[in-house]
Motif scaffolding. Sequence first.
Motif, PDB file in Angstrom:
ATOM      1  N   GLU A  23       0.810  -1.212   0.000  1.00 30.56           N
ATOM      2  CA  GLU A  23       0.000   0.000   0.000  1.00 30.56           C
ATOM      3  C   GLU A  23       0.848   1.269   0.000  1.00 30.56           C
ATOM      4  N   TYR A  26       1.001   2.167  -3.521  1.00 29.74           N
ATOM      5  CA  TYR A  26      -0.262   2.671  -4.060  1.00 29.74           C
ATOM      6  C   TYR A  26      -0.751   3.938  -3.355  1.00 29.74           C
ATOM      7  N   ALA A  27      -0.013   4.390  -2.369  1.00 26.43           N
ATOM      8  CA  ALA A  27      -0.299   5.698  -1.781  1.00 26.43           C
ATOM      9  C   ALA A  27       0.388   6.816  -2.569  1.00 26.43           C
ATOM     10  N   ASN A 148     -11.294   1.614   3.606  1.00 30.59           N
ATOM     11  CA  ASN A 148     -10.534   2.545   2.761  1.00 30.59           C
ATOM     12  C   ASN A 148     -10.144   1.886   1.438  1.00 30.59           C
ATOM     13  N   ASP A 149      -9.634   0.660   1.536  1.00 26.36           N
ATOM     14  CA  ASP A 149      -9.197  -0.026   0.323  1.00 26.36           C
ATOM     15  C   ASP A 149     -10.378  -0.380  -0.574  1.00 26.36           C
ATOM     16  N   ALA A 152     -11.325   2.697  -2.355  1.00 19.48           N
ATOM     17  CA  ALA A 152     -10.323   2.953  -3.387  1.00 19.48           C
ATOM     18  C   ALA A 152     -10.530   2.042  -4.596  1.00 19.48           C
ATOM     19  N   SER A 211      -7.989   8.307  -4.271  1.00 14.57           N
ATOM     20  CA  SER A 211      -7.615   6.907  -4.028  1.00 14.57           C
ATOM     21  C   SER A 211      -6.305   6.825  -3.257  1.00 14.57           C
ATOM     22  N   VAL A 215      -5.594   5.234   0.661  1.00 10.56           N
ATOM     23  CA  VAL A 215      -4.596   4.210   0.973  1.00 10.56           C
ATOM     24  C   VAL A 215      -3.563   4.750   1.961  1.00 10.56           C
ATOM     25  N   HIS A 216      -3.176   6.002   1.793  1.00  7.31           N
ATOM     26  CA  HIS A 216      -2.201   6.608   2.700  1.00  7.31           C
ATOM     27  C   HIS A 216      -2.749   6.657   4.134  1.00  7.31           C
ATOM     28  N   ASN A 218      -4.141   4.493   5.660  1.00 16.63           N
ATOM     29  CA  ASN A 218      -3.971   3.193   6.320  1.00 16.63           C
ATOM     30  C   ASN A 218      -2.629   3.031   7.011  1.00 16.63           C
TER      31      ASN A 218
END
Length: 259
Positions: A23, A26-27, A148-149, A152, A211, A215-216, A218
């Motif tokens: 993640e 992906y952040a 959250n995911d 996203a 998105s 992810v951030h 998390n």
Amino acid sequence: MPADRMPLLEAALNLSRFHKEHERFYASSPLETALRLQRHARALQALADRWTAAVPSEHPAPSPHAGAEDLNSEAATALEGVLFLEGEGRPAEMTAMIGALRADADAFAAGGNWLADAMQASWNVAAALLEIDALADVMGERHRIIANDWLAAHEQSLIAVLLVRAADMLDRVELTPAALRADLAGARVAPGRLYAAAEVVSRAADLCCESAELVHDNERRWRVTRGRIEEVVQAMASGGDPASPRGADGEPRREEVGG
């Protein structure tokens, strides 16, 4: 705690390690895509601005390699390299942009579908963790990560359909000097289509940023959840009480001393 809970805890530790690192990528990666999409949108807007007011040339330059004075936008050329030449058809850069939009759409569609399926599975597994009392106070964090995911994932699916639609809009414009001049001398539909495509691409870029933000969010939640699971595993391994507010060594849990 029953010993058969250990495989579940070990699986949860594995997720909190590898998916947390996954993640982190992906952040930030969607932000890079957002910048590229915004560049596409600005180039399209620059061309649309130019074509809204341009007077189509009745006497094009004789050289086939000459730039079309009435069709080119210096901003679009600087941003994307788009250059209309008198003796050529659709600029290669416009073809590349449309292809890139479709390729990005395919990637986001695949990623969104995969992530949505993964979050459904994670949601089901998290139900088993509810049975472990020692994890009760971090279950909110774990479920927030999944939520959250999952959100996203839906945003990625929406980004995909937006980018496909933007590419379809651009494909409806005959991007050749002759066709554009005919349009500019008549209904001027082409500028409107480019403005519309730019609007859709810009929205997709915004969703990329949203998105990445989800992810951030998390990062800390993974850290807190993993810390508690590690404490429970250590307590079980040493014969301590995993439900105790203190770890197996008798020291306060890390989040109670500022972690």
